[in-house]
Scaffold this active site. Structure first.
Site, PDB file in Angstrom:
ATOM      1  N   GLY A 178     -16.776   0.078  -4.371  1.00  0.00           N
ATOM      2  CA  GLY A 178     -18.017  -0.322  -5.083  1.00  0.00           C
ATOM      3  C   GLY A 178     -18.944   0.785  -5.459  1.00  0.00           C
ATOM      4  O   GLY A 178     -19.044   1.779  -4.865  1.00  0.00           O
ATOM      5  N   THR A 187      -9.665   2.519  -0.020  1.00  0.00           N
ATOM      6  CA  THR A 187      -8.545   1.886  -0.692  1.00  0.00           C
ATOM      7  C   THR A 187      -7.951   2.687  -1.669  1.00  0.00           C
ATOM      8  O   THR A 187      -8.673   3.162  -2.404  1.00  0.00           O
ATOM      9  CB  THR A 187      -8.937   0.436  -1.088  1.00  0.00           C
ATOM     10  OG1 THR A 187      -9.778  -0.223   0.099  1.00  0.00           O
ATOM     11  CG2 THR A 187      -7.886  -0.420  -1.334  1.00  0.00           C
ATOM     12  N   GLU A 198     -12.157  -5.302   3.751  1.00  0.00           N
ATOM     13  CA  GLU A 198     -12.228  -4.879   4.835  1.00  0.00           C
ATOM     14  C   GLU A 198     -11.058  -5.448   6.038  1.00  0.00           C
ATOM     15  O   GLU A 198     -11.370  -5.849   7.169  1.00  0.00           O
ATOM     16  CB  GLU A 198     -13.686  -5.408   5.644  1.00  0.00           C
ATOM     17  CG  GLU A 198     -14.809  -4.702   5.169  1.00  0.00           C
ATOM     18  CD  GLU A 198     -14.818  -3.112   5.460  1.00  0.00           C
ATOM     19  OE1 GLU A 198     -14.378  -2.943   6.580  1.00  0.00           O
ATOM     20  OE2 GLU A 198     -14.892  -2.198   4.464  1.00  0.00           O
TER      21      GLU A 198
END
Lengths: 183, 470
Positions: B179, B140, B422
């Site tokens: 993350g 992303t 997702e």
């Protein structure tokens, strides 16, 4: 009975898909490109997709409950739960099920009555049904959801952990409240 | 034991143990699950200090890091390799923290396993498993999410020294949100637009070292950091990454399916969708994960509703258990049913994935479209139901539901990102719609179609045959 409920979901999904396809075709016939027609139909397409997924879930739930190797009393409880899932799904999306007259007003009353009956039927087993998820208290980390139900002593213990409670009188009292009171 | 709750358990008409076995695929799995959970609960190292909600963000991150590294080593010592069994242990050991290494074990390693060549796997996987490499999955960007083809990060091949040059050409192209990217990871898999021989070749995965393996300082041309506190997931350093002329060797492109040869010749994959496997895998597991979130909220709200008494039913009489109010039942019991429905559906999706995955590995992609659509749709459907359901459970707990002491706000902030990560849910639903519209002509023609969709060709003039018995 589960089969009859599943048929309702299948009908709704098929109809919403047919509606979305018809909308796109009409827009194409009126001179729009396929892409423009698609873009102007995404809400209808989303309704159809959601209905398809909802049907998939109802189908899977009823299939697993029907095939489950459990005793009769357990199967009865799971069947009631499965019916509740389906009937609640119909009532929450009623417009999509009655738009083309698939259900008559009488049948809608049957469903509403059945919903109330199922709530009462599940009531005595509600706690046992959540116990069956088998989450240890530490995993839930909740004063309210403790297995032993000692909610209020747990809330009191939890409150004592607040850093605010480390001092009887906070420094902020002397810094802000006291001066304001003196002024 | 609270007497009301004890009474509730006595009046049940079935054996909950049978349902537990059904949920977790048999008594043997239930036994293993309990063993692992107890091992974690009784471990002195994992007995936390103060409740997580009273910790600062840095304390939460450090506690989570300490706990999860400890648990990873402990699980390796115990020889627990099954991801689900590892999850049971970790869920009981550190239930209040998001794992700062979740992307390392959940995305970084599986992506190398699935998309790396034999040599790449041999080079990186042992280092990753021993935590010398700590990686994440940098897809992303600040200005780009679900639409992967719109990613701006570039990887230009330079045949003179056989290297890729990676760049974040704009602010919007900076990787944002992965993350563990901010402070924990020393490498990552970067999704970037491949450019070779002057042509754009589409989005590919590249292994990029972002920090020195000894000092943990940034590599030249790399800038990364934490993006700040979020709604939840605050024990995780979701990060940003800016790449300025970062050079990596040709061998760092994951080349199991598509390749760049030494002279820059691009060899495309046999099928453009072959790389979808990891994405579909993750989405299939999100369904069960959503069920887990909603079921936990139901446990809390239903037990509390049996304990809580409110308002006398008749003047001067005792206060009623709030679970006896029909309105409370109407809010909670359909959610309980939904939690079960999602558990079973998630299990089905995972089994279906396993079945199709072996076909995909063998190069047969026929069922991939069906699986891709089903998992995209179920991911969206289940995360919506989970998030909305947890909020309803919170409301069912009255004022206490608003307190972190109830456990419900934590559940909400932990599970609600599922609606956007997702793949944003509306986009997911439109992917399902695209699949359905693609097969619609076959449905109308009565051509050969998968059993999942056969009913879509049914006669629409039919009416329901439902009787009063329902």
């Amino acid at each position: 009975a589960l089969g009859c409920l599943l048929k309702a979901f299948q009908h709704r999904a098929a109809r919403l898909l047919s509606d979305a396809a018809a909308r796109i075709e009409n827009l194409v016939r009126s001179g729009k490109s396929r892409q423009e027609a698609w873009d102007a139909s995404t809400v209808a397409l989303t309704w159809a997709a959601k209905a398809y997924c909802h049907t998939f879930v109802v189908r899977t739930f009823s299939q697993i409950v029907s095939d489950a190797a459990v005793d009769k009393s357990t199967k009865d409880v799971l069947t009631a739960l499965c019916k509740l899932y389906a009937i609640d799904g119909i009532i929450e999306n009623l417009g999509e099920f009655i738009e083309d007259g698939f259900f008559s007003p009488h049948q809608v009353s049957f469903l509403k009555n059945k919903l109330a009956d199922l709530l009462a039927e599940i009531r005595p087993n509600a706690v046992a049904l959540v116990d069956a998820f088998d989450y240890p208290d530490k995993t839930l980390d909740s004063c309210l959801g403790r297995y032993d139900g000692q909610v209020y002593p747990a809330l009191y213990e939890y409150a004592k952990n607040s850093p605010f409670n480390e001092q009887e009188v906070l420094d902020s009292y002397h810094k802000f409240i006291k001066p304001a009171q003196t002024e | 034991m609270n007497p009301d709750l004890a009474q509730e358990r006595r009046r049940a008409t079935f054996d909950p143990e049978q349902v537990t076995s059904l949920l977790y695929r048999g008594p043997e799995n239930v036994r293993k699950r309990r063993y692992l959970q107890n091992a974690a609960i009784q471990d002195q190292v994992l007995r936390g200090s103060k409740p997580w909600a009273f910790q600062s963000r840095v304390e939460q991150y450090e506690t989570a890091l300490q706990m999860f590294i400890y648990m990873m080593k402990k699980l390796d010592e115990m020889g627990v390799t099954d991801p689900l069994e590892r999850m049971y242990y970790q869920e009981a050991g550190a239930p209040h923290y998001y794992n700062p290494m979740a992307l390392h074990t959940g995305m970084f390693i599986p992506s190398i396993e699935k998309q790396g060549t034999k040599e790449q796997k041999e080079r990186w996987l042992p280092m990753a498993r021993s935590l010398q490499l700590i990686g994440t999955y940098a897809q992303t960007e600040m200005g780009h999410g679900t639409f992967i083809r719109g990613l701006e990060t570039t990887a230009s091949y330079d045949p003179s020294n056989q290297e890729f040059v990676l760049n974040s050409p704009t602010v919007t192209s900076m990787k944002f949100w992965p993350g563990g990217l901010g402070k924990t990871s020393n490498c990552c898999l970067v999704m970037a637009q491949l450019i070779t021989q002057g042509k754009k070749r589409g989005i590919h995965l590249f292994f990029v070292q972002i920090r020195d393996l000894k000092t943990h300082r940034h590599m030249p041309g790399v800038e990364s950091g934490d993006i700040g506190p979020k709604f939840g997931f605050n024990s995780n350093d979701n990060g940003y990454l800016k790449l300025s002329n970062v050079r990596i060797p040709r061998e760092n492109m994951l080349m199991r399916y598509s390749k760049v040869l030494e002279d820059g010749t691009y060899v495309p994959p046999t099928n453009q969708r072959i790389g979808y496997g990891t994405m579909v895998f993750v989405r299939a597991h999100i369904v069960t994960n959503s069920a887990r979130g909603l079921s936990k909220a139901c446990v809390i709200a239903i037990r509390y509703s049996a304990v809580r008494r409110q308002t006398e039913v008749s003047p001067g009489g005792p206060e009623a258990q709030i679970i006896d109010y029909q309105t409370q039942q109407y809010k909670l019991f359909p959610l309980l049913a939904t939690a079960y429905a999602m558990y079973f559906t998630g299990r089905y999706a995972e089994d279906y994935y396993e079945q199709i995955a072996s076909e995909i590995e063998a190069g047969n992609l026929e069922s991939l479209n069906q699986l891709h659509a089903v998992c995209a749709g179920l991911k969206a459907f289940s995360t919506w139901a989970c998030t909305a359901g947890i909020e309803t459970c919170r409301l069912c707990c009255g004022g206490h539901g608003y307190s972190h002491a109830s456990g419900i706000p934590k559940l909400y902030t932990y599970y609600t990102p599922g609606c956007t990560y997702e793949g944003e849910n509306n986009v997911m639903m439109l992917q399902v719609a695209r699949f359905l519209m693609k097969i619609y002509p076959d449905i109308k023609r009565g051509g050969p179609i998968h059993e999942f969709v056969q009913y879509l060709g049914a006669d629409l003039t039919q009416k329901s045959c439902m009787t009063e018995e329902v």
